[in-house]
Write a protein that holds these residues in place. Structure first.
Motif, mmCIF file in Angstrom:
data_model
loop_
_atom_site.group_PDB
_atom_site.id
_atom_site.type_symbol
_atom_site.label_atom_id
_atom_site.label_comp_id
_atom_site.label_asym_id
_atom_site.label_seq_id
_atom_site.Cartn_x
_atom_site.Cartn_y
_atom_site.Cartn_z
ATOM 1 N N GLN A 17 0.823 -1.201 0.000
ATOM 2 C CA GLN A 17 0.000 0.000 0.000
ATOM 3 C C GLN A 17 0.870 1.268 0.000
ATOM 4 O O GLN A 17 0.556 2.248 -0.677
ATOM 5 N N ALA A 20 2.312 1.640 -3.444
ATOM 6 C CA ALA A 20 1.285 2.132 -4.365
ATOM 7 C C ALA A 20 1.035 3.627 -4.181
ATOM 8 O O ALA A 20 0.924 4.374 -5.161
ATOM 9 N N VAL A 21 0.975 4.088 -2.931
ATOM 10 C CA VAL A 21 0.735 5.507 -2.671
ATOM 11 C C VAL A 21 1.923 6.342 -3.154
ATOM 12 O O VAL A 21 1.744 7.389 -3.782
ATOM 13 N N LEU A 23 4.108 5.648 -5.538
ATOM 14 C CA LEU A 23 4.162 5.690 -7.000
ATOM 15 C C LEU A 23 3.034 6.551 -7.572
ATOM 16 O O LEU A 23 3.243 7.323 -8.508
ATOM 17 N N THR A 24 1.842 6.435 -6.995
ATOM 18 C CA THR A 24 0.707 7.236 -7.454
ATOM 19 C C THR A 24 0.950 8.722 -7.208
ATOM 20 O O THR A 24 0.694 9.560 -8.081
ATOM 21 N N LEU A 25 1.472 9.049 -6.028
ATOM 22 C CA LEU A 25 1.770 10.448 -5.726
ATOM 23 C C LEU A 25 2.834 10.987 -6.675
ATOM 24 O O LEU A 25 2.753 12.130 -7.123
ATOM 25 N N SER A 26 3.805 10.160 -7.034
ATOM 26 C CA SER A 26 4.848 10.619 -7.957
ATOM 27 C C SER A 26 4.242 10.967 -9.320
ATOM 28 O O SER A 26 4.642 11.962 -9.936
ATOM 29 N N ILE A 27 3.289 10.189 -9.769
ATOM 30 C CA ILE A 27 2.623 10.486 -11.046
ATOM 31 C C ILE A 27 1.878 11.814 -10.953
ATOM 32 O O ILE A 27 1.961 12.664 -11.837
ATOM 33 N N PHE A 28 1.154 11.996 -9.866
ATOM 34 C CA PHE A 28 0.391 13.225 -9.661
ATOM 35 C C PHE A 28 1.305 14.448 -9.592
ATOM 36 O O PHE A 28 1.077 15.457 -10.270
ATOM 37 N N LEU A 54 7.721 9.181 -12.047
ATOM 38 C CA LEU A 54 7.407 7.800 -11.695
ATOM 39 C C LEU A 54 8.652 6.923 -11.738
ATOM 40 O O LEU A 54 8.888 6.107 -10.841
ATOM 41 N N THR A 126 9.655 11.347 -3.447
ATOM 42 C CA THR A 126 8.412 10.603 -3.242
ATOM 43 C C THR A 126 8.704 9.128 -3.012
ATOM 44 O O THR A 126 8.162 8.513 -2.102
#
Length: 170
Positions: A17, A20-21, A23-28, A54, A126
């Motif tokens: 988890q 996932a957070v 990597l997702t935050l890095s995309i954002f 990412l 991140t």
């Protein structure tokens, strides 16, 4: 057979988890940095900055995971976190340099290259879980890209249709 099952188990030091957070935050955050470049129709825009961010976050997470692997627990194996920063910096600098050109006596693509470098730094922060650094760097970078461009135009330092990073199509 047991070794094969262990190979594909989701055994990581960091909980999935958290990974996932991060990597997702890095995309954002990469998208925030790349948004202004996208608005100006630069070749390295939204998607490029998101992918650079990412990738950097992924490298950082992999580095964290490598340090905790049994194969690297020997006393002779030492982790040097600065090498991770150096490797990402060098790799992204090579990529960003591809956008920087000298044409007709002017340097073009410099801001795009710098934005990609920033996206890599934000991704690295991140991936390592340094949330405050990542978010502040991203927001300050977006402020520099968007707000200062407007200020340059208002002060007549730049034409609204010109940019020091304008990539002419030929």
């Amino acid at each position: 057979m047991e070794a094969l099952l262990q190979e594909f188990a989701l055994g990581t030091t960091l909980p999935w988890q958290v990974i996932a957070v991060r990597l997702t935050l890095s995309i954002f955050l990469g998208g925030i940095v790349g948004f202004e470049r996208e608005l100006l129709a630069r070749p390295a825009g939204l998607r490029t900055h998101m992918l650079v961010c990412l990738a950097s976050a992924t490298f950082a997470i992999v580095a964290v995971e490598i340090v905790s692997m049994p194969a690297f627990s020997d006393e002779q194996v030492r982790a040097d976190p600065v090498r991770l920063v150096e490797a990402i910096t060098a790799g992204v600098a090579f990529l960003a340099a591809g956008f920087i050109i000298f044409k007709r006596g002017q340097v073009r693509g410099l801001t795009t290259g710098a934005g990609m470098w920033l996206a890599a730094a934000v991704g690295l922060a991140t991936g390592l879980g340094l949330w405050l650094i990542a978010v502040l760097a991203c927001l300050l970078g977006a402020l520099v890209l968007a707000a200062l461009r407007r200020l340059e135009i208002q002060l007549d330092l730049k034409d609204a249709h010109d940019d020091d990073t304008r990539d002419d199509e030929e």
